[in-house]
Scaffold this motif. Structure first.
Motif, short mmCIF file in Angstrom:
data_model
loop_
_atom_site.label_atom_id
_atom_site.label_comp_id
_atom_site.label_asym_id
_atom_site.label_seq_id
_atom_site.Cartn_x
_atom_site.Cartn_y
_atom_site.Cartn_z
N TYR A 161 1.02 -1.19 -0.07
CA TYR A 161 0.13 0.05 0.05
C TYR A 161 0.88 1.38 -0.13
CZ TYR A 161 -4.07 -2.94 0.37
OH TYR A 161 -5.04 -4.05 0.40
N ARG A 162 1.97 1.26 -0.50
CA ARG A 162 3.07 2.29 -0.36
C ARG A 162 3.14 3.10 0.82
NH1 ARG A 162 0.02 3.77 -4.80
NH2 ARG A 162 0.56 5.96 -4.40
N LEU A 163 3.11 2.36 1.93
CA LEU A 163 3.02 3.48 3.32
C LEU A 163 4.50 3.95 3.74
CD1 LEU A 163 0.11 1.15 5.24
CD2 LEU A 163 -0.08 3.08 3.57
N VAL A 165 5.56 7.95 4.02
CA VAL A 165 4.35 8.67 3.91
C VAL A 165 4.37 9.85 5.13
CG1 VAL A 165 1.87 8.77 3.94
CG2 VAL A 165 2.91 7.30 2.58
N GLN A 192 -4.41 5.13 10.75
CA GLN A 192 -3.98 5.93 9.39
C GLN A 192 -3.61 4.95 8.54
OE1 GLN A 192 -5.33 8.88 10.15
NE2 GLN A 192 -3.51 10.05 10.63
N ARG A 201 -6.44 3.80 6.71
CA ARG A 201 -7.13 4.70 5.84
C ARG A 201 -6.59 4.87 4.63
NH1 ARG A 201 -9.34 9.53 9.53
NH2 ARG A 201 -11.47 8.60 9.81
N LEU A 202 -5.41 5.05 4.61
CA LEU A 202 -4.47 4.89 3.38
C LEU A 202 -4.71 3.77 2.59
CD1 LEU A 202 -0.83 6.65 4.73
CD2 LEU A 202 -2.64 7.44 2.68
N ILE A 208 -7.51 1.61 2.31
CA ILE A 208 -8.70 1.92 1.72
C ILE A 208 -8.65 2.88 0.78
CG2 ILE A 208 -11.09 2.83 2.23
CD1 ILE A 208 -10.70 1.23 5.02
N MET A 209 -8.09 3.95 0.95
CA MET A 209 -8.07 5.02 -0.18
C MET A 209 -7.28 4.71 -1.42
SD MET A 209 -7.25 9.02 0.72
CE MET A 209 -6.53 8.80 2.19
N GLY A 210 -6.09 3.84 -1.14
CA GLY A 210 -5.39 3.30 -2.06
C GLY A 210 -6.44 2.43 -2.95
N ALA A 259 -9.51 2.41 -3.24
CA ALA A 259 -10.86 3.27 -3.82
C ALA A 259 -10.27 3.98 -5.00
CB ALA A 259 -11.31 4.43 -2.85
N LEU A 260 -8.91 4.30 -5.05
CA LEU A 260 -8.38 5.02 -6.22
C LEU A 260 -7.52 4.10 -7.12
CD1 LEU A 260 -8.72 7.64 -4.01
CD2 LEU A 260 -7.09 8.53 -5.61
N TRP A 311 -3.96 14.01 1.50
CA TRP A 311 -3.75 13.41 2.61
C TRP A 311 -2.53 12.50 2.86
CZ3 TRP A 311 -3.92 9.13 5.68
CH2 TRP A 311 -4.81 9.20 6.92
N ARG A 312 -1.98 12.08 1.99
CA ARG A 312 -0.73 11.44 2.19
C ARG A 312 0.30 12.38 2.68
NH1 ARG A 312 -0.03 6.29 -0.34
NH2 ARG A 312 2.08 6.64 -0.37
N VAL A 317 -10.75 9.59 1.13
CA VAL A 317 -11.63 8.95 0.52
C VAL A 317 -11.84 7.56 0.92
CG1 VAL A 317 -11.89 8.07 -1.89
CG2 VAL A 317 -10.61 10.49 -1.25
#
Lengths: 203, 269
Positions: A169-171, A174, A189, A192-193, A195-197, A199-200, B80-81, B89
């Motif tokens: 997840y490329r954490l 960050v 966090q 969240r990242l 889930i965001m990854g 979603a995108l 956000w990042r 999101v």
């Protein structure tokens, strides 16, 4: 029975989602082979728990896959493989199977997800024989050799492989994560990242 | 059913059962914002929906909707990042025109400032930071937090495109306030909290001083018309912007130019 029924927000009532968690699974080879041979009785999402951060993370993938199913826009054979693909942050299907799917010789802790959806489109395969929660659970306990555990964040935390998750997840590096000192908060966090990854994905 | 309004049919995704019916929060020119839940009942989220426009050609409409939702999500993720305070999101379907985002608790900055100003005794009189230094400290602090947020935003290479005090939220700080300056405490509460930037529907990725200066200019103008009595305090925004963002000086020079000619660049070309 450790097969949990998941009630996700904003899904049709006719669509039922079940999930179970097994630790120390010893027959990953067998389960993997059933998927490869497209054995209709093994229509499950088998997810390697070491790359799943939390329950919410898993639910996100399920939600997104079922949405794709409802749109009739599956890009993989069924909604179960779509769940595995949904966990990825890019559109590489083979990559997703390798990273989040069951891998012979590697997968020890396994999340199993079963989606029972009414046949909607013509492209749907004939409905699988097993439908009820009890029948699914019986089938699973019969074939999955592992220790059933409740599907909780605490249990998932025992199975997680952080270096792997951070890579997928490329954490790493960050800024939003590095400035967080509290471990619990950091975990939130990261979730969240991820889930965001997802979603995108592909953007 | 709050959304079963025939005039505003909800997106398909909101027609499926949930623990609580979604509620329409606001309606903009391009889209609508609903408050609903993500995955589990206890997780509130904001759903932004861009309905199809009947006046556009369907193919073009689909493409524009998809591109706009995607670009907004991309900008949010990037911010956000980098640690810029924006909503995360949660889920999206660009083709269907919706995106679920983190629900930001609290009130818009505009409401907070107006409540603060409303309590001032001398109604109508313009206030300045110099005459009532101590009195205005909480408001000046808020201005500084706004400047810091915008500085962080610009640092990541994003310009918001529609900065107003309505597009910023005051999220209550977790754990509450520590210092106990009694008396003024209640009054100060309306301008307390973390500034979170919202509505990136017009945001673009840009590193140009010009775009950044226009961003500040738009806020400056919006601020002056929404909160005319606090206009003088706007300097505090620029001050903390300068402290947060290394490249601020050249942006502020550009801002002088933009003030002279307005938001639009010369129409000569």
């Amino acid at each position: 029975m450790a097969l949990e029924r998941l009630d996700l927000e904003h899904l049709p009532a006719a669509c039922q989602v079940y999930a179970a968690f097994f630790r120390d699974v010893s027959n990953a080879e067998f389960l993997h082979a059933q998927l490869l041979s497209r054995n209709g009785e093994f229509e499950y999402a088998f997810i390697d728990a070491s790359s799943v951060i939390s329950r919410l993370h898993l639910l996100s993938a399920i939600y997104s896959a079922v949405n794709v199913l409802l749109d009739g826009a599956l890009r993989t054979p069924n909604v179960h493989s779509e769940i595995v693909v949904s966990l990825n942050t890019n559109n590489n299907i083979a990559d997703a199977y390798r990273r989040w799917g069951i891998t012979p010789g590697k997968t020890k802790d396994l999340i199993v997800v079963k989606v029972v959806a009414p046949p909607s489109g013509a492209q749907e395969e004939p409905p699988t024989p097993i439908q009820t929660q009890q029948a699914i659970w019986d089938h699973l306990t019969q074939h999955v050799q592992g220790i059933p555990k409740p599907l909780t964040d605490a249990e998932l935390a025992r199975a997680i492989d952080w270096p792997k998750v951070r890579k997928y997840y490329r954490l790493n590096g960050v800024p939003a994560l590095e400035r967080v000192a509290d471990e619990q908060e950091r975990w939130r966090q990261s979730e969240r990242l991820a889930i965001m990854g997802m979603a995108l994905r592909g953007l | 059913m709050a959304v079963a309004d025939a005039q505003f049919p909800p997106p398909k995704v909101l027609t499926y059962p949930a623990s609580a019916p979604p509620s329409l929060i606001t309606q903009g020119a391009e889209g609508r914002l609903y408050k609903t839940t993500h995955l589990v009942p206890g997780r509130p989220c904001a759903l932004k929906y861009r309905p199809p426009k009947p006046y556009r050609h369907p193919t073009l409409d689909a493409r524009l909707t998809k591109a706009r939702i995607s670009s907004e999500a991309k900008v949010l993720e990037r911010c956000w990042r980098e640690g810029v305070p924006v909503p995360a999101v949660y889920a999206m379907d660009p083709a269907a025109g919706w995106m679920m985002m983190e629900w930001i608790e609290g009130i818009p900055v505009r409401v907070g400032i107006n409540e603060w100003l409303g309590e001032r005794p001398e109604d109508g009189a313009e206030i300045s930071s110099s005459s009532q230094e101590t009195d205005q400290t909480p408001l000046v602090d808020l201005m500084k937090r706004i400047g810091t947020a915008i500085g962080a935003l610009h640092k990541t290479g994003v310009v918001h495109g529609d900065l107003t005090t309505s597009n910023m939220m005051l999220r209550p700080t977790r754990g509450g306030q520590v210092d106990g300056c009694a008396g003024d405490e209640d009054k100060a509460r309306v301008v307390e909290g973390d500034v979170v930037l919202i509505d990136f529907g017009l945001a673009t990725q840009s590193m140009a001083d010009e775009d950044r200066a226009v961003d500040l200019y738009v806020l400056e103008r919006a601020f002056a018309s929404t909160h005319p009595r606090a206009e003088k305090l706007f300097a505090a925004v620029l001050q903390s912007y300068k402290e947060t963002f290394k490249k601020a000086p050249s942006v502020l020079i550009k801002l002088e130019d933009v003030r002279m000619r307005g938001r639009k660049r010369s129409m000569l070309g």
